[in-house]
Enzyme design. Sequence first.
Site, short mmCIF file in Angstrom:
data_model
loop_
_atom_site.label_atom_id
_atom_site.label_comp_id
_atom_site.label_asym_id
_atom_site.label_seq_id
_atom_site.Cartn_x
_atom_site.Cartn_y
_atom_site.Cartn_z
N CYS A 156 0.87 -1.18 0.00
CA CYS A 156 0.00 0.00 0.00
C CYS A 156 0.91 1.23 0.00
CB CYS A 156 -0.98 -0.02 1.16
SG CYS A 156 -0.26 0.20 2.81
N CYS B 149 -1.29 0.60 7.30
CA CYS B 149 -2.71 0.22 7.47
C CYS B 149 -3.06 -1.02 6.66
CB CYS B 149 -3.64 1.38 7.07
SG CYS B 149 -3.54 2.82 8.17
N ARG B 150 -3.24 -0.86 5.37
CA ARG B 150 -3.76 -1.95 4.54
C ARG B 150 -2.78 -3.09 4.33
NH1 ARG B 150 -5.37 1.65 -0.43
NH2 ARG B 150 -3.50 2.71 0.31
N SER B 151 -1.56 -2.81 3.90
CA SER B 151 -0.64 -3.92 3.61
C SER B 151 -0.21 -4.68 4.86
CB SER B 151 0.55 -3.47 2.76
OG SER B 151 1.25 -2.42 3.35
N ASP C 155 -8.24 3.13 1.58
CA ASP C 155 -7.33 3.53 2.66
C ASP C 155 -8.16 4.05 3.83
OD1 ASP C 155 -5.35 4.49 4.31
OD2 ASP C 155 -4.31 5.60 2.74
N ASN D 269 2.49 1.57 4.21
CA ASN D 269 2.78 0.30 4.89
C ASN D 269 2.48 0.37 6.39
OD1 ASN D 269 5.63 -1.86 5.48
ND2 ASN D 269 3.60 -2.47 4.89
#
Length: 159
Positions: free
Chosen positions: A10, A15-17, A127, A13
């Site tokens: 993301c 939140c999402r990934s 996000d 690096n």
Amino acid sequence: MEKVKVLFVCMGNICRSPTAQGVFEALVNSQQLTDRILIDSAGTHAYHVGNPPDRRSQAAAKDRGVDLSAQRARQVSVADFERFDYILAMDRNNLQDLQALIHGTQQERLHLFMTFASRWNVDEVPDPYYGGNSGFERVLDMVEDAAAGLLEHIRRTHL
């Protein structure tokens, strides 16, 4: 047998990934495949290098039994395109940033992560950084679905 290597990407690096990494690690562990699949995450930007995942990501994941606390943000590198078999972008902007880093033959390693989902008819993980807690829950719902599809794909293709 060489491990199948998976990288989630993301922007920052945090939140999402890292959520995708943690969820996929837990799934792979539950299937006793940790000796067959290597998992990591990175960001296309260096904003948060060395930092742990966002506290809200950690809290939402922990509520589902997934511990993200040991992870630290890092920026994706050109070497990652040689190392990883699957490089999974959380959205189109990050996919474009990744495409700008690689050579033509490495394009086949790049995917939008949500293409592996079965219950969500979207191709981007939003996000949640600037939103409320519900955004982090939605990310987890999406990531859990895509992670299951990705593992099924890897089983069919590699294991």
